[in-house]
Scaffold this motif. Structure first.
Motif, PDB file in Angstrom:
ATOM      1  N   CYS A 164     -13.364   3.474  -0.254  1.00  0.00           N
ATOM      2  CA  CYS A 164     -13.813   2.158   0.226  1.00  0.00           C
ATOM      3  C   CYS A 164     -15.225   2.449   0.625  1.00  0.00           C
ATOM      4  N   ARG A 165     -15.858   3.335   0.747  1.00  0.00           N
ATOM      5  CA  ARG A 165     -17.182   3.749   0.803  1.00  0.00           C
ATOM      6  C   ARG A 165     -17.968   3.474  -0.344  1.00  0.00           C
ATOM      7  N   THR A 166     -17.594   4.006  -1.617  1.00  0.00           N
ATOM      8  CA  THR A 166     -18.680   3.997  -2.689  1.00  0.00           C
ATOM      9  C   THR A 166     -17.869   2.759  -3.441  1.00  0.00           C
ATOM     10  N   LEU A 167     -16.849   2.510  -3.545  1.00  0.00           N
ATOM     11  CA  LEU A 167     -15.980   1.382  -4.070  1.00  0.00           C
ATOM     12  C   LEU A 167     -15.592   1.564  -5.469  1.00  0.00           C
ATOM     13  N   GLU A 168     -15.542   3.128  -5.672  1.00  0.00           N
ATOM     14  CA  GLU A 168     -15.097   3.788  -6.767  1.00  0.00           C
ATOM     15  C   GLU A 168     -13.719   3.716  -7.066  1.00  0.00           C
ATOM     16  N   ASN A 221       0.819  -1.205   0.059  1.00  0.00           N
ATOM     17  CA  ASN A 221      -0.004   0.035  -0.159  1.00  0.00           C
ATOM     18  C   ASN A 221       0.874   1.139   0.051  1.00  0.00           C
ATOM     19  N   LEU A 222       0.819   2.004  -0.875  1.00  0.00           N
ATOM     20  CA  LEU A 222       1.405   3.249  -0.941  1.00  0.00           C
ATOM     21  C   LEU A 222       1.389   4.196   0.131  1.00  0.00           C
ATOM     22  N   ILE A 223      -0.011   4.316   0.253  1.00  0.00           N
ATOM     23  CA  ILE A 223      -0.452   4.955   1.372  1.00  0.00           C
ATOM     24  C   ILE A 223      -1.954   4.981   1.772  1.00  0.00           C
ATOM     25  N   GLY A 224      -2.464   5.354   2.716  1.00  0.00           N
ATOM     26  CA  GLY A 224      -3.753   4.998   3.143  1.00  0.00           C
ATOM     27  C   GLY A 224      -4.139   3.917   4.018  1.00  0.00           C
ATOM     28  N   GLU A 225      -3.625   3.965   5.340  1.00  0.00           N
ATOM     29  CA  GLU A 225      -3.296   2.804   6.265  1.00  0.00           C
ATOM     30  C   GLU A 225      -4.494   2.826   7.174  1.00  0.00           C
ATOM     31  N   HIS A 226      -5.085   1.685   7.616  1.00  0.00           N
ATOM     32  CA  HIS A 226      -6.313   1.604   8.480  1.00  0.00           C
ATOM     33  C   HIS A 226      -7.392   2.741   8.274  1.00  0.00           C
ATOM     34  N   THR A 227      -7.382   2.864   7.049  1.00  0.00           N
ATOM     35  CA  THR A 227      -8.681   3.763   6.466  1.00  0.00           C
ATOM     36  C   THR A 227      -9.488   3.004   5.906  1.00  0.00           C
ATOM     37  N   ASP A 228      -9.129   1.844   5.392  1.00  0.00           N
ATOM     38  CA  ASP A 228     -10.232   1.164   4.567  1.00  0.00           C
ATOM     39  C   ASP A 228     -11.667   0.689   5.230  1.00  0.00           C
ATOM     40  N   TYR A 229     -11.622   0.296   6.529  1.00  0.00           N
ATOM     41  CA  TYR A 229     -12.568  -0.161   7.380  1.00  0.00           C
ATOM     42  C   TYR A 229     -13.142   0.948   7.919  1.00  0.00           C
ATOM     43  N   ASN A 230     -12.702   2.485   7.887  1.00  0.00           N
ATOM     44  CA  ASN A 230     -13.261   3.616   8.153  1.00  0.00           C
ATOM     45  C   ASN A 230     -14.030   4.138   6.901  1.00  0.00           C
ATOM     46  N   ALA A 231     -14.165   3.453   5.907  1.00  0.00           N
ATOM     47  CA  ALA A 231     -14.806   4.029   4.749  1.00  0.00           C
ATOM     48  C   ALA A 231     -14.000   5.179   3.993  1.00  0.00           C
ATOM     49  N   GLY A 232     -12.837   5.076   4.109  1.00  0.00           N
ATOM     50  CA  GLY A 232     -11.728   6.080   3.643  1.00  0.00           C
ATOM     51  C   GLY A 232     -11.203   5.707   2.376  1.00  0.00           C
ATOM     52  N   PHE A 233     -10.011   6.248   2.091  1.00  0.00           N
ATOM     53  CA  PHE A 233      -9.267   6.110   0.725  1.00  0.00           C
ATOM     54  C   PHE A 233      -7.987   5.344   1.007  1.00  0.00           C
ATOM     55  N   VAL A 234      -7.565   4.550   0.054  1.00  0.00           N
ATOM     56  CA  VAL A 234      -6.349   3.487   0.157  1.00  0.00           C
ATOM     57  C   VAL A 234      -5.960   3.757  -1.269  1.00  0.00           C
ATOM     58  N   PRO A 242     -11.167  -9.875  10.762  1.00  0.00           N
ATOM     59  CA  PRO A 242     -12.017  -8.618  10.459  1.00  0.00           C
ATOM     60  C   PRO A 242     -11.363  -7.511   9.613  1.00  0.00           C
ATOM     61  N   CYS A 243     -10.761  -8.106   8.386  1.00  0.00           N
ATOM     62  CA  CYS A 243      -9.864  -7.132   7.465  1.00  0.00           C
ATOM     63  C   CYS A 243     -10.994  -6.151   6.692  1.00  0.00           C
ATOM     64  N   GLY A 244     -10.369  -5.271   6.178  1.00  0.00           N
ATOM     65  CA  GLY A 244     -11.303  -4.255   5.306  1.00  0.00           C
ATOM     66  C   GLY A 244     -11.171  -4.761   3.957  1.00  0.00           C
ATOM     67  N   ILE A 245     -11.321  -3.901   2.972  1.00  0.00           N
ATOM     68  CA  ILE A 245     -11.477  -4.593   1.541  1.00  0.00           C
ATOM     69  C   ILE A 245     -10.451  -4.190   0.680  1.00  0.00           C
ATOM     70  N   LEU A 300     -19.043  10.734  17.936  1.00  0.00           N
ATOM     71  CA  LEU A 300     -19.090  11.931  16.892  1.00  0.00           C
ATOM     72  C   LEU A 300     -20.514  12.034  15.889  1.00  0.00           C
ATOM     73  N   LEU A 301     -21.333  10.857  16.067  1.00  0.00           N
ATOM     74  CA  LEU A 301     -22.404  10.927  15.471  1.00  0.00           C
ATOM     75  C   LEU A 301     -22.449  11.008  13.952  1.00  0.00           C
ATOM     76  N   VAL A 302     -21.306  10.289  13.422  1.00  0.00           N
ATOM     77  CA  VAL A 302     -20.851  10.041  12.044  1.00  0.00           C
ATOM     78  C   VAL A 302     -21.191   8.657  11.778  1.00  0.00           C
ATOM     79  N   PRO A 303     -21.388   8.400  10.474  1.00  0.00           N
ATOM     80  CA  PRO A 303     -21.359   6.880   9.984  1.00  0.00           C
ATOM     81  C   PRO A 303     -20.176   6.392  10.127  1.00  0.00           C
ATOM     82  N   ALA A 304     -18.971   6.921   9.868  1.00  0.00           N
ATOM     83  CA  ALA A 304     -17.563   6.423   9.810  1.00  0.00           C
ATOM     84  C   ALA A 304     -16.605   7.510   9.910  1.00  0.00           C
ATOM     85  N   LEU A 305     -15.459   7.224  10.404  1.00  0.00           N
ATOM     86  CA  LEU A 305     -14.415   8.298  10.668  1.00  0.00           C
ATOM     87  C   LEU A 305     -14.116   9.080   9.433  1.00  0.00           C
ATOM     88  N   ARG A 306     -14.332   8.585   8.209  1.00  0.00           N
ATOM     89  CA  ARG A 306     -14.379   9.446   6.744  1.00  0.00           C
ATOM     90  C   ARG A 306     -15.040  10.571   6.950  1.00  0.00           C
TER      91      ARG A 306
END
Ligand code: GLA
Length: 356
Positions: A171-175, A12-25, A149-152, A215-221
């Motif tokens: 990792c949210r939209t899978l675009e 992974n070039l960058i974006g670590e432990h972001t996948d299961y937070n609906a973020g970017f990798v 329990p890995c991310g995607i 924080l009442l948000v769907p994910a840390l994203r």
């Protein structure tokens, strides 16, 4: 009909432990692959053999989920189970597996195995599954059958990556977007024994989910740094700060690459490592020493890659500096009395495909 398919490991070039937070990798596929040759048996029984256990045969009929077991054959069984759970029928086959993906180095040998089996079985069964759905099916095998329990990210890289490109995945939209990447990445396998990996990974994930709930948000994203400051618990605050800042670093990296300013991603890689060390606390001394030595030897940037607690570091270097950076890391490891590391240059390679 006999079918062969192969799938790669990844860094992974960058974006670590972001996948299961609906973020970017932003991973890319390695030139190491796992190959599966599937031959229908005409029987109600699967057989699995491999190059690394000559004479060893595992036989089973309908795989039943048994989370907690951890033999490599469970990843094979898990993919068959996952396809069946999605309502696909596939004829039983002999599956023979070979691989040159290093195992236990955090380079996603398990995703390579899952994705090679999946690609072979989709072809064998004549299944009509869009390629973009395959990572989720492989991830389900790992989450719900093997019980990890890995991310995607890993399965997406193994299926979707393209040679010469890094894969930007939302990792949210899978675009996805394939980002041309032409620079020298030195991979340094620290050989550090993985310590407490499973429990620590699950704990990080749970803390991130708890932070999002608070924080009442769907994910840390969906959080920003001012939200993070509102979190009550200091540990949770640090974990969340890593995720929020790391997502921003992925997007900045992609912008720099698009502008042709590839060397300028170095400091973002190094910041990512610092954040994983101090805020997310998933590094070990071997990873920190490798990063420091690579930077001292002139790397543009360096960071741990993958889940952490051992595994590999990647360094962005000039081609002419590969030998010097490698020797510098080796000397630093010798001084620290660590097991000698193994370094190699990895070019972004192709994702899963059928073999002739
Ligand atoms: C492991 C997991 C991935 C991802 C990384 C950390 O490799 O399998 O899903 O969470 O850790 O970025």
């Amino acid at each position: 009909m006999r079918v062969s398919a192969s799938a790669p490991g990844r860094v992974n070039l960058i974006g670590e432990h972001t996948d299961y937070n609906a973020g970017f990798v932003l991973p890319f596929a390695l030139p190491f692959r796992t190959t599966v040759t599937a031959t229908p048996t005409g029987l109600d029984e699967w057989t699995v053999t491999s190059d690394w256990s000559p004479g060893g045969v595992t036989r089973f009929d309908r795989p039943q989920a048994a989370p907690g077991s951890a033999s490599w054959v469970d990843y094979v069984r898990g993919v068959i189970w996952s396809l069946q759970e999605e309502g696909h029928e596939i004829p039983c086959a002999d599956l023979h597996i070979s691989s040159d993906v290093p195992v236990g180095s955090g380079l996603s040998s398990s995703a390579a195995l899952e994705c090679a089996v999946l690609t072979a079985l989709v072809e064998l069964g004549g299944l009509d599954i869009p390629t973009e759905d395959l990572p989720r099916i492989a991830q389900r095998a790992e989450n719900d059958f093997v019980g990890v329990p890995c991310g995607i990210m890993d399965q997406s890289a193994s299926i979707l990556a393209r040679a010469g490109h890094a894969l930007l995945l939302d990792c949210r939209t899978l675009e996805t977007e394939h980002i041309p990447f032409d620079a020298t990445i030195l991979v340094i396998d620290t050989k550090a024994p993985h310590r407490l990996v499973d429990g620590e990974y699950a704990q990080r994930r749970a803390t991130c989910e708890a932070a999002a709930r608070e924080l009442l948000v769907p994910a840390l994203r969906d959080a920003d740094l001012s939200d993070v400051d509102r979190l009550s618990d200091p540990v949770m605050r640090r974990r969340a700060r890593h995720v929020v800042s790391e997502n921003a670093r992925v997007l900045e990296t992609v912008a720099l690459l698009a502008a042709g300013r590839v060397h300028e991603i170095g400091p973002l890689m190094t910041d990512s490592h610092t954040s994983l060390k101090n805020d997310f606390e998933v590094t070990v001394p071997e990873l920190d020493v490798a990063v420091a030595a690579a930077l001292e030897a002139g790397a543009y940037g360096a960071r741990m890659t993958g889940g952490g607690f051992g595994g590999c570091v990647i360094a962005l270097v000039e081609p002419r500096d590969v030998a010097f950076v490698t020797e510098s890391v080796e000397s630093a490891f010798a001084r620290s009395k660590f097991t000698p590391p193994h370094a190699f240059v990895a070019a972004p390679s192709a994702g899963a495909h059928l073999e002739k």
